[in-house]
Scaffold this active site. Structure first.
Site, PDB file in Angstrom:
ATOM      1  CE1 TYR A  70      -3.791   2.422   0.831  1.00 53.80           C
ATOM      2  CE2 TYR A  70      -2.203   3.353   2.366  1.00 53.80           C
ATOM      3  CZ  TYR A  70      -3.389   3.440   1.676  1.00 53.80           C
ATOM      4  OH  TYR A  70      -4.170   4.565   1.820  1.00 53.80           O
ATOM      5  CG  ASP A  95       0.726   4.641   8.760  1.00 52.38           C
ATOM      6  OD1 ASP A  95       1.576   4.620   7.868  1.00 52.38           O
ATOM      7  OD2 ASP A  95      -0.494   4.803   8.523  1.00 52.38           O
ATOM      8  CG  ASP A 146     -10.321  19.151   8.592  1.00 51.35           C
ATOM      9  OD1 ASP A 146     -10.812  18.025   8.704  1.00 51.35           O
ATOM     10  OD2 ASP A 146     -10.590  19.944   7.669  1.00 51.35           O
ATOM     11  N   GLY A 147      -7.374  17.913   7.247  1.00 49.88           N
ATOM     12  CA  GLY A 147      -6.804  17.929   5.897  1.00 49.88           C
ATOM     13  C   GLY A 147      -7.554  18.850   4.956  1.00 49.88           C
ATOM     14  CG  ASP A 164      -2.365   6.745   3.930  1.00 50.20           C
ATOM     15  OD1 ASP A 164      -3.340   6.004   3.728  1.00 50.20           O
ATOM     16  OD2 ASP A 164      -1.381   6.421   4.630  1.00 50.20           O
ATOM     17  CB  SER A 165      -8.341   9.269   3.447  1.00 52.84           C
ATOM     18  OG  SER A 165      -8.859   8.418   2.453  1.00 52.84           O
ATOM     19  CB  SER A 166      -9.537   6.185   7.645  1.00 52.21           C
ATOM     20  OG  SER A 166     -10.002   7.471   7.972  1.00 52.21           O
ATOM     21  CG  ASP A 167     -12.299   2.660   4.698  1.00 52.08           C
ATOM     22  OD1 ASP A 167     -11.730   2.646   3.604  1.00 52.08           O
ATOM     23  OD2 ASP A 167     -12.102   1.812   5.584  1.00 52.08           O
TER      24      ASP A 167
HETATM   25  N1  SPM Z   1      -0.685   4.235   5.814  1.00 56.18           N
HETATM   26  C1  SPM Z   1      -1.720   3.317   5.957  1.00 56.18           C
HETATM   27  C2  SPM Z   1      -3.020   3.956   6.310  1.00 56.18           C
HETATM   28  C3  SPM Z   1      -4.153   3.251   5.704  1.00 56.18           C
HETATM   29  N2  SPM Z   1      -5.053   4.084   5.012  1.00 56.18           N
HETATM   30  C4  SPM Z   1      -6.062   3.426   4.213  1.00 56.18           C
HETATM   31  C5  SPM Z   1      -6.839   2.458   4.998  1.00 56.18           C
HETATM   32  C6  SPM Z   1      -8.040   1.915   4.287  1.00 56.18           C
HETATM   33  C7  SPM Z   1      -8.683   0.929   5.182  1.00 56.18           C
HETATM   34  N3  SPM Z   1      -9.879   0.386   4.657  1.00 56.18           N
HETATM   35  C8  SPM Z   1      -9.750  -0.385   3.487  1.00 56.18           C
HETATM   36  C9  SPM Z   1     -11.081  -0.727   2.973  1.00 56.18           C
HETATM   37  C10 SPM Z   1     -10.931  -1.413   1.686  1.00 56.18           C
HETATM   38  N4  SPM Z   1     -11.814  -1.007   0.751  1.00 56.18           N
END
Ligand code: SPM
Length: 285
Positions: A70, A95, A146-147, A164-167
């Site tokens: 990733y 991270d 905040d981005g 590099d976002s979360s969902d």
């Molecule tokens: N540097 C790592 C951080 C992770 N950011 C992305 C995380 C995504 C997590 N959900 C994945 C869902 C898959 N569709």
């Protein structure tokens, strides 16, 4: 965000309404950290077979066994597509993994890094030094903000922006909206490139379709790259890319042998191959 994930008989199961009817489970050896920050629940587990695992609001962010795929793809695809990235911005990814990869590019002179949750950085510095080493570079300037607000205040500044976002549930939600993409474009220099966490075309068709629709409406060049990450649901994830000039689907710059030796996933061949879509996914763009 409501946390649906569970730990049962030593197995952590990631359950999320964004991917209904499917769960990813990993066997856990130890809970190393568990605490609620101002923004989210942060958990660090030691898994039995996949090293340490960072989980935010019940959603797996990374495991040590495959994080390289990733981080390398989200960093090196846009950075190698740009002829000379000197000033870059990384939003999210507390991270430090994307920074670790970006730091390998000697041509970069400045890296602004914006993360909303300072606690994630602290926890990763304690438990994931192999990723958090990304912060140990003089070119990196850390902003806790905040981005969306951060990027709104910047114009004509960056050659490459990596998100590099979360969902799109929880603190990362605004980073999937058209306004954010408009602000990203505004913050780019001439010939700039954006690369954002693009979810999975198997599990989130509507989300991918929407992201690509936004990108297509704003950038003269756009593309979707995807790759394998076994510990994300469905085993794959993608990047949504927009460019104001450079071709995205092949690297612009050559890579030295020494650079290649440090990587486990990204190669110039993988760069090109990652844009080749299965037939059903082509209809999404
Ligand atoms: N540097 C790592 C951080 C992770 N950011 C992305 C995380 C995504 C997590 N959900 C994945 C869902 C898959 N569709």
């Amino acid at each position: 965000m409501k946390n649906y994930s569970k730990i049962l008989d030593g197995w952590f199961s990631e359950i999320c309404p964004m991917w209904p009817g499917i769960a990813l489970s990993l066997e856990i050896e130890e809970v190393l950290y568990s605490n609620k920050s101002k923004f989210q629940q942060i958990d660090m587990f030691l898994t039995k077979n996949h090293g340490k695992m960072l989980v935010l609001d019940g959603i797996i962010q990374l495991t040590q066994s495959d994080e390289f795929a990733y981080q390398e793809m989200l960093a090196h695809v846009p950075l190698f597509a740009h002829p000379n990235p000197e000033n870059i911005l990384v939003i999210g990814g507390g991270d430090g993994g994307i920074l670790r990869e970006a730091n390998r590019h000697d041509c970069i002179k400045n890296i602004d890094f914006c993360e909303v949750d300072e606690e994630v950085i602290k926890v990763c510095k304690e438990f994931l030094p192999d990723l958090a080493c990304g912060f140990d570079d003089d070119r990196v300037n850390v902003y806790i903000a905040d981005g969306n607000a951060f990027v709104q205040e910047r114009t004509n500044k960056y050659d490459v922006i990596i998100v590099d976002s979360s969902d799109p549930i929880g603190p990362g939600e605004a980073l999937f909206e058209p306004l954010f993409y408009k602000n990203l474009k505004k913050a780019l220099r001439k010939d700039g490139i954006i690369a954002t966490q693009g979810e999975s075309f198997f599990l989130h068709k509507e989300c991918v379709k929407n992201l690509m629709k936004i990108t297509k409406s704003l950038f003269p060049f756009y593309a979707y790259s995807y790759f394998l990450v076994p510990t994300y649901p469905g085993g794959n994830i993608g990047i949504c890319l927009g460019s104001m000039g450079p071709e995205l689907k092949k690297p612009y710059r050559a890579m030295t042998e020494n650079f290649q030796k440090q990587l486990k996933y990204y190669t110039p061949q993988i760069h090109k191959a990652s844009f080749v879509m299965p037939n059903f996914a082509m209809n999404l763009f």
